[in-house]
Design a protein around this motif. Structure first.
Motif, PDB file in Angstrom:
ATOM      1  N   SER A  81       0.806  -1.217   0.000  1.00 19.60           N
ATOM      2  CA  SER A  81       0.000   0.000   0.000  1.00 19.60           C
ATOM      3  C   SER A  81       0.842   1.272   0.000  1.00 19.60           C
ATOM      4  CB  SER A  81      -0.940   0.020   1.205  1.00 19.60           C
ATOM      5  OG  SER A  81      -0.204   0.203   2.397  1.00 19.60           O
ATOM      6  N   GLY A  82       1.963   1.256   0.696  1.00 17.92           N
ATOM      7  CA  GLY A  82       2.771   2.456   0.840  1.00 17.92           C
ATOM      8  C   GLY A  82       2.140   3.488   1.755  1.00 17.92           C
ATOM      9  N   SER A  83       1.066   3.118   2.437  1.00 17.66           N
ATOM     10  CA  SER A  83       0.325   4.042   3.286  1.00 17.66           C
ATOM     11  C   SER A  83       0.464   3.641   4.747  1.00 17.66           C
ATOM     12  CB  SER A  83      -1.151   4.026   2.885  1.00 17.66           C
ATOM     13  OG  SER A  83      -1.937   4.683   3.854  1.00 17.66           O
ATOM     14  N   TYR A  84       0.843   4.614   5.559  1.00 14.41           N
ATOM     15  CA  TYR A  84       0.923   4.347   6.991  1.00 14.41           C
ATOM     16  C   TYR A  84      -0.459   4.108   7.589  1.00 14.41           C
ATOM     17  CZ  TYR A  84       5.801   5.831   7.075  1.00 14.41           C
ATOM     18  OH  TYR A  84       7.142   5.938   6.867  1.00 14.41           O
ATOM     19  N   LEU A  85      -1.455   4.835   7.123  1.00  9.73           N
ATOM     20  CA  LEU A  85      -2.804   4.687   7.665  1.00  9.73           C
ATOM     21  C   LEU A  85      -3.363   3.295   7.364  1.00  9.73           C
ATOM     22  CD1 LEU A  85      -5.181   6.051   9.108  1.00  9.73           C
ATOM     23  CD2 LEU A  85      -6.011   6.763   6.867  1.00  9.73           C
ATOM     24  N   PHE A  86      -3.240   2.841   6.124  1.00  8.94           N
ATOM     25  CA  PHE A  86      -3.711   1.508   5.756  1.00  8.94           C
ATOM     26  C   PHE A  86      -2.957   0.436   6.531  1.00  8.94           C
ATOM     27  CE2 PHE A  86      -3.687  -2.294   3.094  1.00  8.94           C
ATOM     28  CZ  PHE A  86      -5.052  -2.470   2.878  1.00  8.94           C
ATOM     29  N   THR A  87      -1.652   0.618   6.666  1.00  5.48           N
ATOM     30  CA  THR A  87      -0.842  -0.353   7.406  1.00  5.48           C
ATOM     31  C   THR A  87      -1.236  -0.373   8.873  1.00  5.48           C
ATOM     32  OG1 THR A  87       0.977   0.005   5.879  1.00  5.48           O
ATOM     33  CG2 THR A  87       1.510  -1.036   7.971  1.00  5.48           C
ATOM     34  N   ALA A  88      -1.509   0.793   9.442  1.00  4.07           N
ATOM     35  CA  ALA A  88      -1.893   0.852  10.854  1.00  4.07           C
ATOM     36  C   ALA A  88      -3.232   0.170  11.088  1.00  4.07           C
ATOM     37  CB  ALA A  88      -1.950   2.295  11.330  1.00  4.07           C
ATOM     38  N   ILE A  89      -4.188   0.397  10.200  1.00  4.09           N
ATOM     39  CA  ILE A  89      -5.535  -0.164  10.415  1.00  4.09           C
ATOM     40  C   ILE A  89      -5.579  -1.639  10.041  1.00  4.09           C
ATOM     41  CG2 ILE A  89      -7.947  -0.038   9.698  1.00  4.09           C
ATOM     42  CD1 ILE A  89      -7.505   3.007   9.374  1.00  4.09           C
ATOM     43  N   VAL A  90      -5.255  -1.942   8.798  1.00  8.11           N
ATOM     44  CA  VAL A  90      -5.383  -3.324   8.320  1.00  8.11           C
ATOM     45  C   VAL A  90      -4.208  -4.180   8.795  1.00  8.11           C
ATOM     46  CG1 VAL A  90      -5.620  -4.768   6.268  1.00  8.11           C
ATOM     47  CG2 VAL A  90      -6.704  -2.532   6.347  1.00  8.11           C
ATOM     48  N   GLY A  91      -2.983  -3.660   8.711  1.00 15.03           N
ATOM     49  CA  GLY A  91      -1.820  -4.417   9.162  1.00 15.03           C
ATOM     50  C   GLY A  91      -1.825  -4.652  10.668  1.00 15.03           C
ATOM     51  N   GLY A  92      -2.252  -3.645  11.427  1.00 18.11           N
ATOM     52  CA  GLY A  92      -2.362  -3.829  12.878  1.00 18.11           C
ATOM     53  C   GLY A  92      -3.407  -4.862  13.254  1.00 18.11           C
ATOM     54  N   MET A  93      -4.509  -4.870  12.517  1.00 21.13           N
ATOM     55  CA  MET A  93      -5.536  -5.882  12.764  1.00 21.13           C
ATOM     56  C   MET A  93      -5.016  -7.271  12.392  1.00 21.13           C
ATOM     57  SD  MET A  93      -9.405  -6.156  11.292  1.00 21.13           S
ATOM     58  CE  MET A  93      -8.863  -6.326   9.611  1.00 21.13           C
ATOM     59  N   ALA A  94      -4.306  -7.374  11.273  1.00 23.42           N
ATOM     60  CA  ALA A  94      -3.743  -8.664  10.870  1.00 23.42           C
ATOM     61  C   ALA A  94      -2.703  -9.139  11.878  1.00 23.42           C
ATOM     62  CB  ALA A  94      -3.126  -8.547   9.481  1.00 23.42           C
ATOM     63  N   TRP A  95      -1.920  -8.202  12.415  1.00 26.45           N
ATOM     64  CA  TRP A  95      -0.920  -8.528  13.448  1.00 26.45           C
ATOM     65  C   TRP A  95      -1.599  -9.196  14.647  1.00 26.45           C
ATOM     66  CZ3 TRP A  95       4.352  -7.768  14.636  1.00 26.45           C
ATOM     67  CH2 TRP A  95       4.687  -7.794  15.979  1.00 26.45           C
ATOM     68  N   GLY A  96      -2.686  -8.609  15.114  1.00 26.17           N
ATOM     69  CA  GLY A  96      -3.386  -9.164  16.270  1.00 26.17           C
ATOM     70  C   GLY A  96      -4.102 -10.463  15.963  1.00 26.17           C
ATOM     71  N   LEU A  97      -4.674 -10.582  14.768  1.00 30.11           N
ATOM     72  CA  LEU A  97      -5.426 -11.791  14.429  1.00 30.11           C
ATOM     73  C   LEU A  97      -4.535 -12.989  14.155  1.00 30.11           C
ATOM     74  CD1 LEU A  97      -8.273 -10.349  12.173  1.00 30.11           C
ATOM     75  CD2 LEU A  97      -8.430 -11.162  14.531  1.00 30.11           C
ATOM     76  N   ILE A  98      -3.320 -12.772  13.657  1.00 29.18           N
ATOM     77  CA  ILE A  98      -2.432 -13.895  13.344  1.00 29.18           C
ATOM     78  C   ILE A  98      -1.594 -14.318  14.554  1.00 29.18           C
ATOM     79  CG2 ILE A  98      -0.377 -12.649  12.564  1.00 29.18           C
ATOM     80  CD1 ILE A  98      -1.927 -15.645  10.787  1.00 29.18           C
ATOM     81  N   PHE A  99      -1.659 -13.547  15.639  1.00 26.85           N
ATOM     82  CA  PHE A  99      -0.798 -13.837  16.791  1.00 26.85           C
ATOM     83  C   PHE A  99      -1.066 -15.227  17.378  1.00 26.85           C
ATOM     84  CE2 PHE A  99      -0.154 -13.765  21.424  1.00 26.85           C
ATOM     85  CZ  PHE A  99       1.210 -13.601  21.440  1.00 26.85           C
ATOM     86  N   TYR A 100      -2.310 -15.529  17.690  1.00 21.23           N
ATOM     87  CA  TYR A 100      -2.609 -16.823  18.315  1.00 21.23           C
ATOM     88  C   TYR A 100      -2.395 -17.990  17.355  1.00 21.23           C
ATOM     89  CZ  TYR A 100      -5.007 -20.296  21.162  1.00 21.23           C
ATOM     90  OH  TYR A 100      -5.316 -21.411  21.889  1.00 21.23           O
ATOM     91  N   PRO A 101      -2.906 -17.947  16.114  1.00 17.10           N
ATOM     92  CA  PRO A 101      -2.601 -19.058  15.201  1.00 17.10           C
ATOM     93  C   PRO A 101      -1.114 -19.187  14.890  1.00 17.10           C
ATOM     94  CG  PRO A 101      -4.438 -17.794  14.352  1.00 17.10           C
ATOM     95  CD  PRO A 101      -3.890 -17.039  15.534  1.00 17.10           C
ATOM     96  N   GLY A 102      -0.372 -18.095  14.920  1.00 11.51           N
ATOM     97  CA  GLY A 102       1.063 -18.166  14.682  1.00 11.51           C
ATOM     98  C   GLY A 102       1.818 -18.877  15.788  1.00 11.51           C
ATOM     99  N   ASN A 103       1.231 -18.930  16.973  1.00  9.62           N
ATOM    100  CA  ASN A 103       1.868 -19.618  18.099  1.00  9.62           C
ATOM    101  C   ASN A 103       1.402 -21.056  18.263  1.00  9.62           C
ATOM    102  OD1 ASN A 103       3.682 -17.731  19.777  1.00  9.62           O
ATOM    103  ND2 ASN A 103       1.948 -16.470  19.186  1.00  9.62           N
ATOM    104  N   TRP A 104       0.457 -21.510  17.450  1.00 11.54           N
ATOM    105  CA  TRP A 104      -0.017 -22.890  17.555  1.00 11.54           C
ATOM    106  C   TRP A 104       1.085 -23.935  17.393  1.00 11.54           C
ATOM    107  CZ3 TRP A 104      -5.111 -22.411  14.296  1.00 11.54           C
ATOM    108  CH2 TRP A 104      -6.104 -21.873  15.101  1.00 11.54           C
ATOM    109  N   PRO A 105       2.042 -23.769  16.470  1.00 15.83           N
ATOM    110  CA  PRO A 105       3.078 -24.807  16.364  1.00 15.83           C
ATOM    111  C   PRO A 105       3.876 -25.010  17.653  1.00 15.83           C
ATOM    112  CG  PRO A 105       3.113 -23.443  14.413  1.00 15.83           C
ATOM    113  CD  PRO A 105       2.157 -22.791  15.374  1.00 15.83           C
ATOM    114  N   MET A 106       4.006 -23.978  18.477  1.00 13.31           N
ATOM    115  CA  MET A 106       4.718 -24.128  19.751  1.00 13.31           C
ATOM    116  C   MET A 106       3.819 -24.724  20.834  1.00 13.31           C
ATOM    117  SD  MET A 106       7.851 -23.050  19.397  1.00 13.31           S
ATOM    118  CE  MET A 106       8.507 -22.463  20.934  1.00 13.31           C
ATOM    119  N   ILE A 107       2.530 -24.421  20.769  1.00 17.45           N
ATOM    120  CA  ILE A 107       1.604 -24.855  21.812  1.00 17.45           C
ATOM    121  C   ILE A 107       1.016 -26.236  21.532  1.00 17.45           C
ATOM    122  CG2 ILE A 107      -0.556 -24.263  22.982  1.00 17.45           C
ATOM    123  CD1 ILE A 107       0.070 -21.339  22.353  1.00 17.45           C
ATOM    124  N   ALA A 108       0.820 -26.578  20.261  1.00 18.74           N
ATOM    125  CA  ALA A 108       0.118 -27.805  19.883  1.00 18.74           C
ATOM    126  C   ALA A 108       0.721 -29.078  20.469  1.00 18.74           C
ATOM    127  CB  ALA A 108       0.028 -27.909  18.365  1.00 18.74           C
TER     128      ALA A 108
END
Length: 151
Positions: A81-108
């Motif tokens: 996107s090249g946009s800080y606003l888009f990255t903050a809104i959509v990228g920040g949401m993706a950061w939070g949503l992928i956190f738990y599934p990203g840790n499944w290989p360690m927890i499983a």
């Protein structure tokens, strides 16, 4: 209980700041990933020397959270996107949503059922029974009200 919600909110600030700095100065789209890899290296050094080296606490009880998938998504959104606003809104949401599934290989692997002395339990329960931690009865009663039986 708050690990899934509080941790990604607190940990997004430093990679986002490094990402903004590397994007402004060098137009490099991998600032968050490099920041997270540096944080992860520091966390492993901390876990090994402080938890294992000083107190012999089992290292599989204190592994750091895996933040690399979220950082890759954050950098990808900024690059596309090249946009800080888009990255903050959509990228920040993706950061939070992928956190738990990203840790499944360690927890499983800790959820694998095992039979021990005629009882069926998970490996996490078995580790909790074998590594007895100190605690006052009030603390133990408080934790038994939650979801972590052995902790």
């Amino acid at each position: 209980r708050l690990w899934v919600t509080v941790t990604p909110i607190v940990l997004v600030t430093f990679p986002a700041a490094i990402q903004a700095w590397t994007w402004e100065r060098f137009r490099n789209p991998w600032g968050a990933t490099m920041a997270v890899l540096a944080l992860l290296f520091g966390e492993w050094v901390n876990r090994y020397f402080n938890f294992w080296g000083w107190t012999y606490f089992p290292i599989n009880f204190v592994f750091p959270a895996i933040l690399v998938p979220g950082a890759i998504l954050l950098d990808t959104f900024l690059m596309l996107s090249g946009s800080y606003l888009f990255t903050a809104i959509v990228g920040g949401m993706a950061w939070g949503l992928i956190f738990y599934p990203g840790n499944w290989p360690m927890i499983a692997p800790l959820h694998v059922p095992v039979e021990y002395n005629g009882m069926l339990m998970s490996i996490a329960d078995l580790q909790g029974y074998h590594y007895v931690r100190t605690g006052t009865p009030e603390y133990i009663r408080m934790v038994e009200k939650g979801t972590l039986r052995t902790f």
